[in-house]
Scaffold this motif. Sequence first.
Motif, PDB file in Angstrom:
ATOM      1  N   ALA A 120      -0.039   4.135   6.413  1.00 20.55           N
ATOM      2  CA  ALA A 120       0.768   5.124   5.702  1.00 20.55           C
ATOM      3  C   ALA A 120       2.250   4.862   5.939  1.00 20.55           C
ATOM      4  O   ALA A 120       3.076   4.987   5.013  1.00 20.55           O
ATOM      5  N   GLY A 121       2.611   4.476   7.164  1.00 19.99           N
ATOM      6  CA  GLY A 121       4.003   4.178   7.472  1.00 19.99           C
ATOM      7  C   GLY A 121       4.527   3.003   6.677  1.00 19.99           C
ATOM      8  O   GLY A 121       5.639   3.048   6.139  1.00 19.99           O
ATOM      9  N   GLY A 122       3.732   1.930   6.586  1.00 15.60           N
ATOM     10  CA  GLY A 122       4.147   0.771   5.799  1.00 15.60           C
ATOM     11  C   GLY A 122       4.303   1.108   4.331  1.00 15.60           C
ATOM     12  O   GLY A 122       5.243   0.659   3.663  1.00 15.60           O
ATOM     13  N   HIS A 123       3.383   1.911   3.827  1.00 14.43           N
ATOM     14  CA  HIS A 123       3.440   2.303   2.408  1.00 14.43           C
ATOM     15  C   HIS A 123       4.648   3.198   2.130  1.00 14.43           C
ATOM     16  O   HIS A 123       5.392   2.979   1.164  1.00 14.43           O
ATOM     17  N   LEU A 124       4.861   4.209   2.973  1.00 19.64           N
ATOM     18  CA  LEU A 124       5.977   5.132   2.764  1.00 19.64           C
ATOM     19  C   LEU A 124       7.331   4.437   2.916  1.00 19.64           C
ATOM     20  O   LEU A 124       8.285   4.756   2.202  1.00 19.64           O
ATOM     21  N   ALA A 125       7.414   3.498   3.846  1.00 20.03           N
ATOM     22  CA  ALA A 125       8.677   2.781   4.031  1.00 20.03           C
ATOM     23  C   ALA A 125       9.045   1.988   2.792  1.00 20.03           C
ATOM     24  O   ALA A 125      10.225   1.899   2.425  1.00 20.03           O
ATOM     25  N   GLY A 126       8.038   1.400   2.139  1.00 24.34           N
ATOM     26  CA  GLY A 126       8.301   0.624   0.935  1.00 24.34           C
ATOM     27  C   GLY A 126       8.551   1.485  -0.288  1.00 24.34           C
ATOM     28  O   GLY A 126       9.415   1.182  -1.119  1.00 24.34           O
ATOM     29  N   LYS A 127       7.809   2.565  -0.429  1.00 29.53           N
ATOM     30  CA  LYS A 127       7.901   3.408  -1.618  1.00 29.53           C
ATOM     31  C   LYS A 127       8.962   4.500  -1.498  1.00 29.53           C
ATOM     32  O   LYS A 127       9.510   4.957  -2.506  1.00 29.53           O
ATOM     33  N   TRP A 128       9.240   4.963  -0.268  1.00 29.33           N
ATOM     34  CA  TRP A 128      10.160   6.072  -0.071  1.00 29.33           C
ATOM     35  C   TRP A 128      11.398   5.596   0.674  1.00 29.33           C
ATOM     36  O   TRP A 128      12.333   5.129   0.061  1.00 29.33           O
ATOM     37  N   SER A 129      11.395   5.655   2.014  1.00 28.18           N
ATOM     38  CA  SER A 129      12.587   5.295   2.781  1.00 28.18           C
ATOM     39  C   SER A 129      12.224   5.020   4.230  1.00 28.18           C
ATOM     40  O   SER A 129      11.702   5.897   4.926  1.00 28.18           O
ATOM     41  N   ALA A 130      12.504   3.800   4.682  1.00 24.40           N
ATOM     42  CA  ALA A 130      12.280   3.468   6.094  1.00 24.40           C
ATOM     43  C   ALA A 130      13.239   4.248   6.992  1.00 24.40           C
ATOM     44  O   ALA A 130      12.869   4.695   8.076  1.00 24.40           O
ATOM     45  N   LYS A 131      14.467   4.418   6.539  1.00 24.11           N
ATOM     46  CA  LYS A 131      15.468   5.140   7.326  1.00 24.11           C
ATOM     47  C   LYS A 131      15.028   6.580   7.594  1.00 24.11           C
ATOM     48  O   LYS A 131      15.065   7.055   8.737  1.00 24.11           O
ATOM     49  N   LYS A 132      14.595   7.303   6.565  1.00 25.78           N
ATOM     50  CA  LYS A 132      14.209   8.703   6.712  1.00 25.78           C
ATOM     51  C   LYS A 132      12.919   8.831   7.513  1.00 25.78           C
ATOM     52  O   LYS A 132      12.763   9.752   8.323  1.00 25.78           O
TER      53      LYS A 132
END
Length: 424
Positions: free
Chosen positions: A66-78
Motif C-alpha cells: 500500500a505504501g509503494g502504491h500510495l507513494a506513486g499515485k499520491w505523494s511520498a512526501k505526505k
Amino acid sequence: MIQQRWLRIIPVALVMYTISYVDRTNVSLALDPKISSMMRDLLMDDRMKGQAAGIFFLGYVLLQMAGGHLAGKWSAKKLVSLCLIFWGMCAVGCGLAKTFYQFEISRFLLGVSESCVFPATIVLLTHWFPSGERARANAFWNLCQPLAVVASAPVTGWLLGAYGWQTMLILEGALPFVWLPVWWIFISDHPREAKWISAEEKNFLETTLEREAAVLEPPIKIPFRQRLMRREILVMIVMNFLHNSAAYGCMTFFTDGLKSKNFSPVQYGFLFAAPYAVTAVIMVLNSWHSDKTRERRGHVALVYTLSGVSLILSVLMREHFWLSYAFMCLAIPGPFAALAPFWAIPTETLPRNVFGPVIGLVNALGNTGGFFGPYIVGWLKNSYHSTAIPFNALGLGMLLAAALAFLLPKSTRQVQSETAMPKV
C-alpha cells in the motif's frame, strides 16, 4: 550543471530513515542483561528477547505494498510525514511499557507505523535520480542503517547506564517529531514541484526519467497480477528474507560475544558500533562500483559471500576474541552493502506503475526475516546455550542468497525484451 538534489534530497531522507533505525538498534542494547535491566524488568528469557526484537517486523510487512502504491499515485512526501507522527507515538510507547506484552504490542504497532516509509522513499528517489545514479542514491540513503548504529550506539549505551532503558527509549523515540518539519519543508515529490532546483537540472531530470520510463513500458497492456508472478520477484523475496534474517539475527545477539570481557556500557556501545562503521565504507564503495559498471547482481553476490564466509569464520574463531570480532566486522556489512544494487534492479527493470508495489511486496515478505532471524537465534541459543549453531545457519543463508543473486536479471536490456511476455 549544479546537481543540488544530492545535497537536498539525500541528507534529509538519510536522517529521516536513520531515526527509524535508531528504534531498531537501541532495542538490541536495551535487551542485553549485562548493561540494561529491561529483560529482568519485563521477565524475559532469550526466546522472548528474540520475539520482542523481531515482532516489529510482523507489523512492518502490513502496509508495504500500500505504501509503494500510495507513494506513486499520491505523494511520498505526505505519506512519510504521516508515518513520522505515528511511529514517534509508538516509539515513545515502547519506553512507557510496564509488561512484556505492552512492550510487544508497542513494537508491533511501531512496525506498522514505519511500514510505508521504505517503499515510499524508494519511489521518491526514482523521481529524482536516473538509473545511472540510482545505486549511489540508494546507498547514500541506506547509509542510515549502519550510521544509526555508529551514531546512536555509544549514546544509547550512555543513556542506559545513566538513566535506564525506559528513559532511553522515550528520548530516542521522540526524534521523529523533531525531524518532521525539516522533512516537510525540504522535500518535494518531483523536480517540477521544487523551487530551489535550477532550470537546467530540472529539464535534465524530467526528460531523462520520462525517457527511461517509456523504454520500460511493454508494447501491450499486462494485468498487474501477472506482473507479480515473475520468477525474479520470488527470488528477490527469498533473498531479502535471508538478508534480513542475518542482519537482525546478528544485530540482536551480537553483544553476546562481548560478554567474555568486562566492558562498560559505553565500551559496549563503541564495540557494537565499529562493524557498522566498516559497513558504511563498504556500502559506498560497492554502490559506486555498481553504478560505474552498470552491473548489479554480481555486486550483490560478492558482499553476501563476504558476509556468509566471515560469519562462519567468526564462529570457528570464537575462542580467540579479537580475531572472532574482526570477522564479525566483515560479516555484518554484507546485507547492508547489497541494498543499493539490489533495490536498483526493480526500478531499472519494471515499469513505473509496477515497481512501487513490487518493492513493497518484496520488502514486506522479505522483512519477515527480521522477525524469524532474531526469534530462531534466540530459540537455538536457549536450547544449545550458544550462538554458534544459529550464527552458522545465518552464514549459510547468506551464501545461499549469494547464489540466488545470479537468477536475477543480468541487465536492463535483457529484461526489456521480456516485459511483453511475463514469466509464470
